[in-house]
Design a protein around this motif. Structure first.
Motif, PDB file in Angstrom:
ATOM      1  N   SER A   5     -17.429  -0.919  23.478  1.00 53.72           N
ATOM      2  CA  SER A   5     -16.524  -1.089  22.346  1.00 53.72           C
ATOM      3  C   SER A   5     -16.253  -2.565  22.075  1.00 53.72           C
ATOM      4  O   SER A   5     -16.706  -3.446  22.805  1.00 53.72           O
ATOM      5  N   LYS A   6     -15.488  -2.813  21.044  1.00 55.66           N
ATOM      6  CA  LYS A   6     -14.964  -4.155  20.800  1.00 55.66           C
ATOM      7  C   LYS A   6     -13.978  -4.502  21.896  1.00 55.66           C
ATOM      8  O   LYS A   6     -13.436  -3.620  22.585  1.00 55.66           O
ATOM      9  N   TYR A   7     -13.688  -5.791  22.043  1.00 59.99           N
ATOM     10  CA  TYR A   7     -12.652  -6.218  22.974  1.00 59.99           C
ATOM     11  C   TYR A   7     -12.045  -7.525  22.483  1.00 59.99           C
ATOM     12  O   TYR A   7     -12.650  -8.249  21.689  1.00 59.99           O
ATOM     13  N   GLU A   8     -10.844  -7.801  22.953  1.00 62.33           N
ATOM     14  CA  GLU A   8     -10.134  -9.016  22.571  1.00 62.33           C
ATOM     15  C   GLU A   8     -10.343 -10.094  23.627  1.00 62.33           C
ATOM     16  O   GLU A   8     -10.580  -9.802  24.808  1.00 62.33           O
ATOM     17  N   LEU A   9     -10.242 -11.347  23.201  1.00 62.92           N
ATOM     18  CA  LEU A   9     -10.232 -12.486  24.111  1.00 62.92           C
ATOM     19  C   LEU A   9      -8.794 -12.965  24.252  1.00 62.92           C
ATOM     20  O   LEU A   9      -8.046 -12.993  23.276  1.00 62.92           O
ATOM     21  N   PHE A  10      -8.393 -13.336  25.469  1.00 62.77           N
ATOM     22  CA  PHE A  10      -7.037 -13.846  25.640  1.00 62.77           C
ATOM     23  C   PHE A  10      -6.975 -14.910  26.723  1.00 62.77           C
ATOM     24  O   PHE A  10      -7.839 -14.990  27.593  1.00 62.77           O
ATOM     25  N   ASP A  11      -5.955 -15.740  26.622  1.00 64.02           N
ATOM     26  CA  ASP A  11      -5.660 -16.728  27.659  1.00 64.02           C
ATOM     27  C   ASP A  11      -4.158 -16.730  27.869  1.00 64.02           C
ATOM     28  O   ASP A  11      -3.452 -15.818  27.406  1.00 64.02           O
ATOM     29  N   LYS A  12      -3.627 -17.748  28.530  1.00 62.58           N
ATOM     30  CA  LYS A  12      -2.199 -17.776  28.832  1.00 62.58           C
ATOM     31  C   LYS A  12      -1.331 -17.868  27.591  1.00 62.58           C
ATOM     32  O   LYS A  12      -0.141 -17.557  27.637  1.00 62.58           O
ATOM     33  N   SER A  13      -1.931 -18.251  26.465  1.00 64.38           N
ATOM     34  CA  SER A  13      -1.174 -18.361  25.216  1.00 64.38           C
ATOM     35  C   SER A  13      -1.183 -17.063  24.405  1.00 64.38           C
ATOM     36  O   SER A  13      -0.459 -16.933  23.426  1.00 64.38           O
ATOM     37  N   GLY A  14      -2.038 -16.110  24.792  1.00 67.41           N
ATOM     38  CA  GLY A  14      -2.126 -14.852  24.077  1.00 67.41           C
ATOM     39  C   GLY A  14      -3.534 -14.590  23.559  1.00 67.41           C
ATOM     40  O   GLY A  14      -4.512 -15.147  24.060  1.00 67.41           O
ATOM     41  N   ILE A  15      -3.638 -13.723  22.543  1.00 68.86           N
ATOM     42  CA  ILE A  15      -4.922 -13.357  21.960  1.00 68.86           C
ATOM     43  C   ILE A  15      -5.559 -14.568  21.285  1.00 68.86           C
ATOM     44  O   ILE A  15      -4.904 -15.304  20.557  1.00 68.86           O
ATOM     45  N   VAL A  16      -6.854 -14.769  21.542  1.00 75.27           N
ATOM     46  CA  VAL A  16      -7.604 -15.877  20.954  1.00 75.27           C
ATOM     47  C   VAL A  16      -8.513 -15.319  19.856  1.00 75.27           C
ATOM     48  O   VAL A  16      -9.343 -14.440  20.109  1.00 75.27           O
ATOM     49  N   LYS A  17      -8.341 -15.804  18.644  1.00 76.19           N
ATOM     50  CA  LYS A  17      -9.146 -15.358  17.515  1.00 76.19           C
ATOM     51  C   LYS A  17     -10.318 -16.317  17.300  1.00 76.19           C
ATOM     52  O   LYS A  17     -10.136 -17.536  17.293  1.00 76.19           O
ATOM     53  N   ARG A  18     -11.511 -15.764  17.110  1.00 75.08           N
ATOM     54  CA  ARG A  18     -12.700 -16.569  16.832  1.00 75.08           C
ATOM     55  C   ARG A  18     -13.461 -15.955  15.660  1.00 75.08           C
ATOM     56  O   ARG A  18     -14.532 -15.355  15.834  1.00 75.08           O
ATOM     57  N   PRO A  19     -12.911 -16.078  14.445  1.00 76.59           N
ATOM     58  CA  PRO A  19     -13.550 -15.443  13.280  1.00 76.59           C
ATOM     59  C   PRO A  19     -14.957 -15.935  12.999  1.00 76.59           C
ATOM     60  O   PRO A  19     -15.808 -15.162  12.567  1.00 76.59           O
ATOM     61  N   LEU A  20     -15.224 -17.221  13.246  1.00 71.88           N
ATOM     62  CA  LEU A  20     -16.560 -17.747  12.979  1.00 71.88           C
ATOM     63  C   LEU A  20     -17.598 -17.109  13.892  1.00 71.88           C
ATOM     64  O   LEU A  20     -18.726 -16.834  13.482  1.00 71.88           O
TER      65      LEU A  20
END
Length: 293
Positions: free
Chosen positions: A111-126
């Protein structure tokens, strides 16, 4: 769940399994000779949760070996994977069990999955745009030889298929999951894909730049291992285009600007998709802009 010196993160990972809406699971944790407090964190769960099984390895054997130990000791029809710093959403197992019940001919799903770090969800639209043409379901060849579109933390696979394809290659220190997906694809298996985020992948603060040369070597080993299959599918240029784009960006982040430009030029030259060429250039200039401004 392989675990090596995961004392800071494993509790959160275990809790994400405990929160599953689907309850008929078994969590096998392989403590890969940790030297921190990983074992004591796991012990807190063992007395109260009989669905958790602990395997203590006396010698650190690496991630592929630890996963294989878990597979050998698992009792379920389906096998799933969760590293000791990643997380599942509560409906992860229920969603995939339902998917496999509806599609009994499909023996592996992701499935899809999210990326995260200590700041929260990381968005990478490009990144999503660049990967617009990467296959995620059905026959993943030839894409899977050069690009791993299957997140191991989202996979659910029939145990019989694992027995047929073989487990993780313990000779590979990285990209061992992509190697397994390649072998499964070579068997003619179709991959099921759920277009919904079911897990969260924790980004490493060092990332690939910390072991850049080792990752480059591992990628070349993988291409070499399957060079006949890649050539047969006319995918050699695609494999090397991805190599140069991926490591070109990595070299740039590390400050190796001359080699990054060289790699990105090679990537653009080899890629047969015009939009990929354009987006590779955009990715580079975006990284350049973020670095200087």
């Amino acid at each position: 769940m392989p675990a090596f010196n995961a004392g800071l993160t494993i509790k959160e990972s275990i809790d994400s399994v405990l929160r599953q809406s689907y309850s008929n699971w078994e969590l096998i944790i392989i403590n890969d000779a940790s030297t921190d407090n990983t074992a004591s964190v796991i012990d807190e769960y063992l007395n109260n949760e009989n669905r958790i099984v602990l395997i203590n390895l006396k010698k650190n054997g690496g991630l592929p070996n630890a996963r294989n130990e878990g597979i050998k000791n698992a009792k379920g029809k389906y096998i799933t994977f969760l590293d000791s710093d990643d997380l599942w959403f509560p409906d992860k197992l229920a969603t995939q069990i339902e998917f496999h019940e509806k599609h009994p001919d499909i023996n592996i799903s992701h499935s899809k999955y999210e990326l995260f770090d200590k700041s929260g969800i990381v968005k990478r639209p490009l990144k999503n745009i660049v990967e617009f043409n990467y296959k995620r379901q059905g026959d993943l060849r030839p894409t899977i030889y050069s690009v791993n579109t299957v997140g191991v933390l989202t996979v659910m696979v029939n145990r019989e298929l694992l027995n047929k394809s073989g487990y993780f290659d313990t000779n590979l220190w990285t990209m061992e999951d992509q190697d397994l997906w390649i072998r499964i694809a070579e068997l003619g298996e179709n991959f099921g894909y759920i277009n919904k985020s079911l897990a969260k992948y924790r980004l490493n603060v060092n990332g690939i730049t910390h072991n850049l040369n080792k990752y480059k070597k591992a990628y070349k080993v993988l291409i070499k291992k399957y060079e006949n299959e890649i050539s047969r599918l006319n995918a050699t240029n695609m494999a090397w285009a991805y190599y140069y784009r991926y490591f070109g960006i990595a070299h740039f982040k590390k400050g190796n600007y001359k080699i990054s430009v060289l790699y990105l030029k090679k990537s653009i030259k080899l890629d047969r998709y015009f939009l990929n060429k354009l987006l590779t250039t955009v990715s580079f200039f975006k990284a350049l802009f973020k670095h200087y401004f």
